[in-house]
Design a protein around this motif. Structure first.
Motif, PDB file in Angstrom:
ATOM      1  N   GLU A   5      -5.066 -86.844-108.314  1.00  0.00           N
ATOM      2  CA  GLU A   5      -4.616 -87.453-107.064  1.00  0.00           C
ATOM      3  C   GLU A   5      -5.661 -87.261-105.966  1.00  0.00           C
ATOM      4  N   PRO A  32      -1.408 -97.169 -99.724  1.00  0.00           N
ATOM      5  CA  PRO A  32      -0.631 -97.128-100.972  1.00  0.00           C
ATOM      6  C   PRO A  32      -0.969 -95.923-101.843  1.00  0.00           C
ATOM      7  N   VAL A  33      -2.242 -95.504-101.827  1.00  0.00           N
ATOM      8  CA  VAL A  33      -2.639 -94.343-102.627  1.00  0.00           C
ATOM      9  C   VAL A  33      -1.960 -93.083-102.091  1.00  0.00           C
ATOM     10  N   LEU A  35       0.866 -92.948-100.457  1.00  0.00           N
ATOM     11  CA  LEU A  35       2.281 -93.035-100.820  1.00  0.00           C
ATOM     12  C   LEU A  35       2.486 -92.653-102.284  1.00  0.00           C
ATOM     13  N   ALA A  36       1.537 -93.052-103.138  1.00  0.00           N
ATOM     14  CA  ALA A  36       1.657 -92.759-104.577  1.00  0.00           C
ATOM     15  C   ALA A  36       1.561 -91.265-104.864  1.00  0.00           C
ATOM     16  N   THR A  37       0.926 -90.509-103.954  1.00  0.00           N
ATOM     17  CA  THR A  37       0.853 -89.058-104.153  1.00  0.00           C
ATOM     18  C   THR A  37       2.134 -88.360-103.723  1.00  0.00           C
ATOM     19  N   ARG A 255       4.892-105.776-100.073  1.00  0.00           N
ATOM     20  CA  ARG A 255       5.442-104.508 -99.585  1.00  0.00           C
ATOM     21  C   ARG A 255       6.707-104.717 -98.741  1.00  0.00           C
TER      22      ARG A 255
END
Length: 258
Positions: A5, A32-33, A35-37, A255
């Motif tokens: 991550e 978005p990255v 949020l993905a974490t 989104r």
């Protein structure tokens, strides 16, 4: 964060710094990255804003040759950007995200239309000036100040695609080359990111790992973006703005409504 991550966030920072310097919309990569974490949306937004400051400054330094002779213009527009950025940062903590997410695709679409038709409009305006004997305002006048103020409110709130809006506004109202206007855009983005991040420091929670990774990555990306962007001819730069803008619109719509 896991090591993977962290690498993803760092890579996103490099990409965002590069694309922000050339065009704008780097937040659509980093956000978005983050949020993905697993970061909450507001924490991701404020961490992203703080992390992108070195990238904005790095990009502006990379465009320092194009900034020559634009001191007065930058000072005037930066004042509007500062006020707008602070206002937008305040609204982030007061309004639901849906308030801006609904209007953002419309704003970006309008900005892209202006970018596309800007050469024809500029030619028409120049022809009119020649007929009437008037000259262009070097700073864009009150209309540009108002536009920069409104775009900076949005920039302080979310930042995605604010560079495209800046370019479209300045391209319409200032008689100068696209590369020189792009250099000003990088300074304005740095002002908005900085004032928003300073405000967030006192009222919001950051993920400092994300901030550091994006900061280092975006600083590297800013230099890379300046080297690439300064070599692009006006037509290619305008085409890149449109491509990135269309991708931004699609992502924002997905989104919002996906």
């Amino acid at each position: 964060m896991t090591i993977w991550e962290m690498l993803a966030v760092f890579a996103a920072g490099i990409s965002a710094g590069t694309i922000n310097t050339i065009v704008g919309s780097g937040t659509l990569i980093t956000f978005p990255v983050l949020l993905a974490t697993g970061l909450p949306p507001v924490t991701a937004t404020v961490s992203n804003a703080l992390g992108l400051i070195p990238g904005s400054i790095s990009g502006a330094i990379g465009y320092r040759a194009e900034l020559t002779g634009q001191r007065d213009r930058i000072l005037r527009l930066s004042g509007a950007a500062l006020i707008g950025g602070f206002t937008g940062a305040t609204l982030l903590l007061l309004l639901p995200s849906s308030a801006f997410e609904t209007i953002v695709p419309v704003l970006v679409t309008l900005a892209l239309v202006l970018v596309i038709i800007q050469p024809r409009l500029a030619a028409a305006v120049q022809a009119r000036r020649e007929r009437t004997g008037t000259s262009a305002r070097p700073h864009g006048g009150p209309l540009l100040l108002t536009g920069i103020l409104c775009a900076s409110v949005y920039g302080g709130y979310f930042t995605a695609a604010q560079g495209i809006i800046y370019l479209s506004l300045m391209g319409m109202l200032i008689d100068d080359t696209l590369q020189r206007l792009n250099a000003v855009k990088n300074v304005l983005a740095a002002v908005v990111n900085s004032v928003a991040a300073l405000f967030f420091l006192f009222v919001a929670d950051f993920d400092w790992t994300a901030v550091v990774l994006i900061a280092v990555g975006s600083a590297l990306g800013g230099q890379l973006g300046a080297k690439v962007g300064r070599k692009l001819p006006p037509t290619a730069l305008r085409a890149l703005v449109v491509v990135v803008g269309v991708v931004a619109i699609v992502q924002l719509l997905v989104r919002r409504y996906g």
